[in-house]
Design an enzyme around this catalytic site. Structure first.
Site, PDB file in Angstrom:
ATOM      1  N   GLU A   1     -36.879  36.212  33.157  1.00 39.22           N
ATOM      2  CA  GLU A   1     -35.559  35.591  33.251  1.00 39.22           C
ATOM      3  C   GLU A   1     -35.594  34.217  33.926  1.00 39.22           C
ATOM      4  O   GLU A   1     -35.020  34.011  34.996  1.00 39.22           O
ATOM      5  CB  GLU A   1     -34.614  36.530  34.006  1.00 39.22           C
ATOM      6  CG  GLU A   1     -34.375  37.833  33.248  1.00 39.22           C
ATOM      7  CD  GLU A   1     -33.826  38.962  34.106  1.00 39.22           C
ATOM      8  OE1 GLU A   1     -33.488  40.000  33.526  1.00 39.22           O
ATOM      9  OE2 GLU A   1     -33.757  38.811  35.349  1.00 39.22           O
ATOM     10  N   PRO A   2     -36.245  33.246  33.304  1.00 37.21           N
ATOM     11  CA  PRO A   2     -36.234  31.889  33.862  1.00 37.21           C
ATOM     12  C   PRO A   2     -34.869  31.232  33.687  1.00 37.21           C
ATOM     13  O   PRO A   2     -34.196  31.429  32.673  1.00 37.21           O
ATOM     14  CB  PRO A   2     -37.304  31.162  33.037  1.00 37.21           C
ATOM     15  CG  PRO A   2     -37.291  31.881  31.721  1.00 37.21           C
ATOM     16  CD  PRO A   2     -36.984  33.321  32.031  1.00 37.21           C
ATOM     17  N   GLY A   3     -34.460  30.477  34.652  1.00 32.67           N
ATOM     18  CA  GLY A   3     -33.225  29.699  34.541  1.00 32.67           C
ATOM     19  C   GLY A   3     -33.486  28.254  34.895  1.00 32.67           C
ATOM     20  O   GLY A   3     -33.502  27.365  34.045  1.00 32.67           O
ATOM     21  N   ARG A   4     -33.742  28.000  36.185  1.00 33.03           N
ATOM     22  CA  ARG A   4     -34.023  26.656  36.668  1.00 33.03           C
ATOM     23  C   ARG A   4     -35.205  26.026  35.920  1.00 33.03           C
ATOM     24  O   ARG A   4     -35.187  24.839  35.586  1.00 33.03           O
ATOM     25  CB  ARG A   4     -34.336  26.723  38.161  1.00 33.03           C
ATOM     26  CG  ARG A   4     -34.500  25.387  38.845  1.00 33.03           C
ATOM     27  CD  ARG A   4     -35.115  25.560  40.224  1.00 33.03           C
ATOM     28  NE  ARG A   4     -34.491  26.609  40.995  1.00 33.03           N
ATOM     29  CZ  ARG A   4     -33.537  26.424  41.897  1.00 33.03           C
ATOM     30  NH1 ARG A   4     -33.096  25.204  42.120  1.00 33.03           N
ATOM     31  NH2 ARG A   4     -33.026  27.436  42.573  1.00 33.03           N
TER      32      ARG A   4
ATOM     33  N   ARG B   1     -25.679  21.292  45.326  1.00 31.88           N
ATOM     34  CA  ARG B   1     -26.973  21.669  45.890  1.00 31.88           C
ATOM     35  C   ARG B   1     -27.327  20.936  47.195  1.00 31.88           C
ATOM     36  O   ARG B   1     -27.817  21.565  48.132  1.00 31.88           O
ATOM     37  CB  ARG B   1     -28.088  21.472  44.859  1.00 31.88           C
ATOM     38  CG  ARG B   1     -27.976  22.409  43.656  1.00 31.88           C
ATOM     39  CD  ARG B   1     -29.218  22.370  42.792  1.00 31.88           C
ATOM     40  NE  ARG B   1     -30.346  23.000  43.468  1.00 31.88           N
ATOM     41  CZ  ARG B   1     -31.341  22.336  44.039  1.00 31.88           C
ATOM     42  NH1 ARG B   1     -31.372  20.999  44.007  1.00 31.88           N
ATOM     43  NH2 ARG B   1     -32.325  22.974  44.639  1.00 31.88           N
TER      44      ARG B   1
ATOM     45  N   TYR C   1     -27.832  23.580  50.072  1.00 34.29           N
ATOM     46  CA  TYR C   1     -29.228  23.907  50.330  1.00 34.29           C
ATOM     47  C   TYR C   1     -30.028  22.764  50.961  1.00 34.29           C
ATOM     48  O   TYR C   1     -31.251  22.858  51.036  1.00 34.29           O
ATOM     49  CB  TYR C   1     -29.928  24.286  49.014  1.00 34.29           C
ATOM     50  CG  TYR C   1     -29.228  25.328  48.196  1.00 34.29           C
ATOM     51  CD1 TYR C   1     -28.908  26.574  48.717  1.00 34.29           C
ATOM     52  CD2 TYR C   1     -28.890  25.079  46.864  1.00 34.29           C
ATOM     53  CE1 TYR C   1     -28.272  27.530  47.953  1.00 34.29           C
ATOM     54  CE2 TYR C   1     -28.260  26.035  46.089  1.00 34.29           C
ATOM     55  CZ  TYR C   1     -27.948  27.265  46.641  1.00 34.29           C
ATOM     56  OH  TYR C   1     -27.318  28.213  45.873  1.00 34.29           O
TER      57      TYR C   1
ATOM     58  N   CYS D   1     -13.841  13.930  51.431  1.00 34.97           N
ATOM     59  CA  CYS D   1     -13.625  13.829  52.872  1.00 34.97           C
ATOM     60  C   CYS D   1     -14.362  14.931  53.626  1.00 34.97           C
ATOM     61  O   CYS D   1     -13.754  15.798  54.274  1.00 34.97           O
ATOM     62  CB  CYS D   1     -12.136  13.874  53.181  1.00 34.97           C
ATOM     63  SG  CYS D   1     -11.251  12.419  52.582  1.00 34.97           S
ATOM     64  N   GLU D   2     -15.673  14.938  53.510  1.00 37.64           N
ATOM     65  CA  GLU D   2     -16.557  15.863  54.218  1.00 37.64           C
ATOM     66  C   GLU D   2     -17.848  15.122  54.544  1.00 37.64           C
ATOM     67  O   GLU D   2     -18.390  14.408  53.700  1.00 37.64           O
ATOM     68  CB  GLU D   2     -16.909  17.085  53.349  1.00 37.64           C
ATOM     69  CG  GLU D   2     -15.742  17.934  52.905  1.00 37.64           C
ATOM     70  CD  GLU D   2     -15.231  18.867  53.999  1.00 37.64           C
ATOM     71  OE1 GLU D   2     -15.907  18.965  55.065  1.00 37.64           O
ATOM     72  OE2 GLU D   2     -14.171  19.470  53.799  1.00 37.64           O
TER      73      GLU D   2
ATOM     74  N   TYR E   1     -27.829  24.694  38.176  1.00 43.19           N
ATOM     75  CA  TYR E   1     -27.000  24.830  39.371  1.00 43.19           C
ATOM     76  C   TYR E   1     -26.271  23.531  39.703  1.00 43.19           C
ATOM     77  O   TYR E   1     -26.062  23.197  40.860  1.00 43.19           O
ATOM     78  CB  TYR E   1     -27.848  25.314  40.566  1.00 43.19           C
ATOM     79  CG  TYR E   1     -28.560  26.602  40.268  1.00 43.19           C
ATOM     80  CD1 TYR E   1     -27.861  27.801  40.217  1.00 43.19           C
ATOM     81  CD2 TYR E   1     -29.920  26.617  39.987  1.00 43.19           C
ATOM     82  CE1 TYR E   1     -28.516  28.987  39.910  1.00 43.19           C
ATOM     83  CE2 TYR E   1     -30.583  27.802  39.673  1.00 43.19           C
ATOM     84  CZ  TYR E   1     -29.869  28.986  39.639  1.00 43.19           C
ATOM     85  OH  TYR E   1     -30.511  30.156  39.318  1.00 43.19           O
TER      86      TYR E   1
END
Length: 422
Positions: free
Chosen positions: A275-278, A314, A318, A346-347, A375
């Site tokens: 199940e590869p995604g990235r 991301r 992360y 505004c963060e 992602y």
């Protein structure tokens, strides 16, 4: 490998200059390469050639319908983690019998939908879920095809927020309880036990954690078969990483990963699911953005761009670092300077890069956040009243907007005012 490169001084996606997409679609927007997606899914298929293996794209990495249609048209199945993802995958043309339903918190409604659709497999992650699925299946007069996800307590050596195979993580059946839970599953009328599932984490750059986990699964297969438990399938999950920055350690290619699978569990007579995604979608996409202002502070400079943390989460989630490429290629002898690349939200966490070395950036310059195909858009949101950004699929010298930017009216269409506030 990806298909984003400079030609005649401009960054291209395959044969399309990103300046053309910016002019016609606007910024920010995601841009995906058909050639890269195709190459990557075929690399996995070729790597597992000769094995009874199904490559299921992990849809949580990129849920765009056109991307799913492309990948499933190339023979990939789909790994989903919610009823919504399953519905979207089916709408994109995925075959139900090539869908694996994962996730730790499936509701009875989601279980029902999956069984009625006829999915290939439901990955069960806890004893309460096993009992609930048994009840749902019996109520439908059917048996649920199940793999039980075990937690092998293997450190994937990745970011702590994307590791899933340690004992303290919420995923899967604790290793020492596995045999008892499998024996219980064999007694349930609504459960058709098929095998074992595992997934130890994401963005893994070393094969050693995979080998350790697969060897533990091999031992478990022997123990379960000695107990009379059916083990026809092994769902090995995904997790193979991608390079995000020049100079990063290169992740193992799919062929090397497949060699580990062959060496550890390839002779057990089990059908395999990968199940590869990235690894399929990551560097198949970029986030195209435009500089709004260059701001000179007392101690540092800022490039304030029109993309923000709600468009690409991301870095905020992360501490991820994406390479940033100017769309107009800088001369080889161009001076570079340290600059912070930040968004307009505004963060303070709306920061893509700190003290990154780049050629001079000024207002209206276009930049591309590289390796943003996984992602990225799928995690985007409308924080600060910002519309979801468009997604564009490139194929050779043509491109198409595969998700348009919503209007402000569409953004508010799900809300309603109570009569007492009218």
């Amino acid at each position: 490998m990806h298909h984003f490169s400079y030609r005649d001084g401009l960054l291209h996606a395959e044969d399309v200059p990103l300046t053309r997409i910016a002019e016609q679609v606007g910024t920010p927007c995601y841009v995906y390469s058909t050639a890269t997606l195709t190459r990557h899914v075929r690399a996995f298929a070729d790597a597992f050639s000769g094995l009874d293996a199904m490559i299921c794209f992990a849809m949580k990495a990129n849920g765009n319908r056109a991307v799913l249609r492309l990948l499933t048209g190339l023979g990939a199945g789909v790994d989903v983690v919610s009823g919504g993802e399953m519905a979207l995958a089916l709408a994109a043309g995925a075959r139900a019998d090539r869908i694996v339903f994962s996730g730790v918190g499936k509701t009875a409604a989601e279980m029902t939908a999956a069984l009625e659709a006829g999915v290939h497999q439901i990955n069960v992650e806890s004893e309460p879920e096993l009992e609930a699925l048994d009840a749902v299946a019996r109520g439908l007069g059917t048996r649920a095809p199940v793999a039980i996800r075990v937690n092998p307590d293997v450190d994937a050596a990745t970011h702590h927020k994307i590791t899933t195979g340690k004992a303290e993580n919420k995923f899967g059946i604790e290793w020492t309880s596995a045999r008892r839970v499998f024996r219980r599953a064999m007694t349930l009328e609504g459960i058709a036990l098929k095998g074992i599932a595992l997934h130890i984490g994401s963005q893994i750059l070393d094969l050693a954690p995979f080998e350790a986990a697969f060897l533990k699964v091999r031992d478990l297969v022997a123990l379960l078969r000695a107990d009379g438990v059916t083990v026809e399938r092994l769902d090995l999950g995904g997790g193979l990483g991608v390079p995000y920055r020049h100079g990063d350690n290169a992740p193992p290619p799919p062929a090397a990963y497949a060699d580990v699978v062959r060496r550890t569990v390839g002779d057990l007579g089990c059908a395999l699911t990968i199940e590869p995604g990235r690894a399929i979608a990551g560097n198949a996409g970029v986030l195209l953005s435009r500089v709004i202002y260059r701001k000179e502070g007392v101690t540092k400079a800022f490039a304030i761009v029109d993309a923000a943390m709600n468009d690409l989460m991301r870095p905020a989630l992360y501490d991820a670092e994406h390479e940033i490429w100017p769309v107009r290629e800088a001369p080889r002898d161009a001076e570079r300077a340290l600059i912070d690349v930040v968004g307009p939200v505004c963060e303070s966490t709306d920061t893509f890069a700190r003290d990154v070395s780049l050629p001079p950036l000024v207002t209206e310059d276009l930049i591309a956040f590289m390796t943003a195909g996984a992602y990225g858009a799928v995690m985007a949101n409308q924080y600060n009243g910002r519309p979801l950004v468009p997604e564009v699929l490139v194929d050779g010298d043509r491109f198409h907007v595969v998700r348009r930017r919503p209007t402000m009216e569409e953004m508010g269409s799900l809300e309603d005012t109570p009569p007492w506030l009218e």
